[in-house]
Design an enzyme around this catalytic site. Sequence first.
Site, PDB file in Angstrom:
ATOM      1  N   LEU A 183       0.839  -1.202   0.000  1.00 23.33           N
ATOM      2  CA  LEU A 183       0.000   0.000   0.000  1.00 23.33           C
ATOM      3  C   LEU A 183       0.875   1.253   0.000  1.00 23.33           C
ATOM      4  O   LEU A 183       2.075   1.192   0.281  1.00 23.33           O
ATOM      5  CB  LEU A 183      -0.908  -0.016   1.227  1.00 23.33           C
ATOM      6  CG  LEU A 183      -1.776  -1.279   1.405  1.00 23.33           C
ATOM      7  CD1 LEU A 183      -2.684  -1.122   2.612  1.00 23.33           C
ATOM      8  CD2 LEU A 183      -2.588  -1.579   0.159  1.00 23.33           C
ATOM      9  N   PRO A 184       0.256   2.423  -0.286  1.00 18.35           N
ATOM     10  CA  PRO A 184       1.077   3.641  -0.429  1.00 18.35           C
ATOM     11  C   PRO A 184       1.839   4.072   0.829  1.00 18.35           C
ATOM     12  O   PRO A 184       3.044   4.308   0.766  1.00 18.35           O
ATOM     13  CB  PRO A 184       0.054   4.707  -0.834  1.00 18.35           C
ATOM     14  CG  PRO A 184      -1.083   3.958  -1.431  1.00 18.35           C
ATOM     15  CD  PRO A 184      -1.138   2.646  -0.703  1.00 18.35           C
ATOM     16  N   THR A 244       6.309   0.910   1.907  1.00 15.20           N
ATOM     17  CA  THR A 244       7.318   1.724   2.600  1.00 15.20           C
ATOM     18  C   THR A 244       6.571   2.642   3.557  1.00 15.20           C
ATOM     19  O   THR A 244       5.838   3.536   3.117  1.00 15.20           O
ATOM     20  CB  THR A 244       8.130   2.570   1.602  1.00 15.20           C
ATOM     21  OG1 THR A 244       8.731   1.692   0.649  1.00 15.20           O
ATOM     22  CG2 THR A 244       9.211   3.354   2.322  1.00 15.20           C
ATOM     23  N   LYS A 272      15.275   0.974   4.311  1.00 16.04           N
ATOM     24  CA  LYS A 272      14.631   1.461   3.077  1.00 16.04           C
ATOM     25  C   LYS A 272      14.677   2.995   2.974  1.00 16.04           C
ATOM     26  O   LYS A 272      14.963   3.536   1.909  1.00 16.04           O
ATOM     27  CB  LYS A 272      13.178   0.960   3.062  1.00 16.04           C
ATOM     28  CG  LYS A 272      12.300   1.539   1.985  1.00 16.04           C
ATOM     29  CD  LYS A 272      12.693   1.093   0.605  1.00 16.04           C
ATOM     30  CE  LYS A 272      11.872   1.822  -0.447  1.00 16.04           C
ATOM     31  NZ  LYS A 272      12.359   1.603  -1.794  1.00 16.04           N
TER      32      LYS A 272
HETATM   33  P1  NAD Z   1       0.507   2.713  -6.064  1.00 17.10           P
HETATM   34  O1  NAD Z   1      -0.061   3.998  -5.582  1.00 17.10           O
HETATM   35  O2  NAD Z   1       0.717   2.485  -7.523  1.00 17.10           O
HETATM   36  O3  NAD Z   1      -0.397   1.479  -5.531  1.00 17.10           O
HETATM   37  C1  NAD Z   1      -0.957   1.382  -4.266  1.00 17.10           C
HETATM   38  C2  NAD Z   1      -2.284   0.628  -4.404  1.00 17.10           C
HETATM   39  O4  NAD Z   1      -2.832   0.415  -3.089  1.00 17.10           O
HETATM   40  C3  NAD Z   1      -3.346   1.406  -5.190  1.00 17.10           C
HETATM   41  O5  NAD Z   1      -3.783   0.609  -6.276  1.00 17.10           O
HETATM   42  C4  NAD Z   1      -4.462   1.651  -4.162  1.00 17.10           C
HETATM   43  O6  NAD Z   1      -5.761   1.612  -4.728  1.00 17.10           O
HETATM   44  C5  NAD Z   1      -4.234   0.485  -3.207  1.00 17.10           C
HETATM   45  N1  NAD Z   1      -4.790   0.678  -1.869  1.00 17.10           N
HETATM   46  C6  NAD Z   1      -4.657   1.739  -1.019  1.00 17.10           C
HETATM   47  N2  NAD Z   1      -5.276   1.488   0.149  1.00 17.10           N
HETATM   48  C7  NAD Z   1      -5.826   0.252   0.041  1.00 17.10           C
HETATM   49  C8  NAD Z   1      -6.585  -0.576   0.925  1.00 17.10           C
HETATM   50  N3  NAD Z   1      -6.911  -0.179   2.158  1.00 17.10           N
HETATM   51  N4  NAD Z   1      -6.979  -1.790   0.490  1.00 17.10           N
HETATM   52  C9  NAD Z   1      -6.670  -2.212  -0.760  1.00 17.10           C
HETATM   53  N5  NAD Z   1      -5.927  -1.481  -1.649  1.00 17.10           N
HETATM   54  C10 NAD Z   1      -5.523  -0.273  -1.242  1.00 17.10           C
HETATM   55  O7  NAD Z   1       1.868   2.516  -5.254  1.00 17.10           O
HETATM   56  P2  NAD Z   1       3.129   1.617  -5.671  1.00 17.10           P
HETATM   57  O8  NAD Z   1       3.999   2.401  -6.615  1.00 17.10           O
HETATM   58  O9  NAD Z   1       2.656   0.255  -6.040  1.00 17.10           O
HETATM   59  O10 NAD Z   1       3.897   1.582  -4.251  1.00 17.10           O
HETATM   60  C11 NAD Z   1       3.433   0.786  -3.167  1.00 17.10           C
HETATM   61  C12 NAD Z   1       4.452   0.902  -2.041  1.00 17.10           C
HETATM   62  O11 NAD Z   1       5.734   0.466  -2.506  1.00 17.10           O
HETATM   63  C13 NAD Z   1       4.640   2.341  -1.522  1.00 17.10           C
HETATM   64  O12 NAD Z   1       4.805   2.319  -0.137  1.00 17.10           O
HETATM   65  C14 NAD Z   1       5.923   2.789  -2.229  1.00 17.10           C
HETATM   66  O13 NAD Z   1       6.605   3.773  -1.488  1.00 17.10           O
HETATM   67  C15 NAD Z   1       6.693   1.486  -2.312  1.00 17.10           C
HETATM   68  N6  NAD Z   1       7.659   1.389  -3.419  1.00 17.10           N
HETATM   69  C16 NAD Z   1       7.324   1.799  -4.689  1.00 17.10           C
HETATM   70  C17 NAD Z   1       8.264   1.683  -5.712  1.00 17.10           C
HETATM   71  C18 NAD Z   1       7.950   2.118  -7.125  1.00 17.10           C
HETATM   72  O14 NAD Z   1       8.898   2.160  -7.954  1.00 17.10           O
HETATM   73  N7  NAD Z   1       6.701   2.408  -7.457  1.00 17.10           N
HETATM   74  C19 NAD Z   1       9.537   1.148  -5.461  1.00 17.10           C
HETATM   75  C20 NAD Z   1       9.822   0.708  -4.171  1.00 17.10           C
HETATM   76  C21 NAD Z   1       8.865   0.835  -3.156  1.00 17.10           C
END
Ligand code: NAD
Length: 299
Positions: free
Chosen positions: A64-65, A98, A173
């Site tokens: 999740l975000p 994260t 991280k």
């Molecule tokens: P994103 O915003 O693309 O996806 C997050 C998803 O979570 C969304 O689809 C949202 O609808 C869903 N969501 C939110 N609350 C929810 C709930 N209660 N129940 C079900 N679904 C829910 O984010 P992302 O890019 O996939 O990143 C996710 C995590 O990974 C973050 O913490 C980010 O910091 C970390 N991260 C991202 C990257 C990257 O390159 N994108 C790299 C490393 C780490």
Amino acid sequence: MKIAFIGLGNMGGPMALNLRKAGYAVKAFDLSDEACKKYAAEGLAISRSAAESVADADVVISMLPASAHVEGLFLGSGGKPGLLDSIRAGTLVIDSSTIAAATSRKVAEAAAAKGIAMIDAPVSGGTGGAIAGTLTFMVGGETDDLERARPVLEKMGANIFHAGGIGAGQTAKICNNMLLGILMIGTSEALALGVANGLDPKVLSEIMRRSSGGNWALEKYNPMPGVMDTAPASKNYAGGFGTDLMLKDLGLAQENATAVRAATPLGGLARSLYAAHSLAGHGALDFSSVLKLLQKASS
Ligand code: NAD
């Protein structure tokens, strides 16, 4: 083994697909209908709710975000019960989001009180790593719980590090992402300077990549459009790692630095620059689009 996967965003979607391809029975859920439809079309079994997905799961993975989403999901919010009420005792929870180390510890403590084990396992490697199954996992938690998680993590990643007790993965991280946030700005600054002087960004990128300025952004994630076909910069900065997510991570690093009285001046400056970029309306674009801010400043 049955796996519940919650959060099918840029990272979670491809990670869940890799688990299914590895033969696990995966039940997935996301609050976004669009994300659910997208991954149903790719063959993932989608549950109607997070609670339904975890009902018979041996392992629950969340991606999740930010802290508020993870806390709200597992502990509940606004009078809604948390998912810990629906997860069976003996289940292992792997949170790969994260978030603040303190939130990981809070959720893990509440889980332990219900006989549910939890590790924090944030990742590095970007969306490319999520798709290829080559992520790096930074794990915080008990060794036994990590060993239970290891076969599952190995289907999504190439490197698994045990950073320490619960929350330690999150600390590792944010140290890494503070460095990444700083180096993306430095790389963008150097490229923008060269291009303002008439250099070809491809030539300059190659020179720096093979010189003492070489770094991960120049190797895998060039911020200048057209230099690297696979980088978000060449796809109008779509997908990838959002500016607002980088801003969140730099905020976590600053909160942590304040708590332990660490001096992180470049981390603080980087946070302000991504904040300005986000305020200018670019929060949803990949973080490498910070290059635009620097180009604007010099035009
Ligand atoms: P994103 O915003 O693309 O996806 C997050 C998803 O979570 C969304 O689809 C949202 O609808 C869903 N969501 C939110 N609350 C929810 C709930 N209660 N129940 C079900 N679904 C829910 O984010 P992302 O890019 O996939 O990143 C996710 C995590 O990974 C973050 O913490 C980010 O910091 C970390 N991260 C991202 C990257 C990257 O390159 N994108 C790299 C490393 C780490």
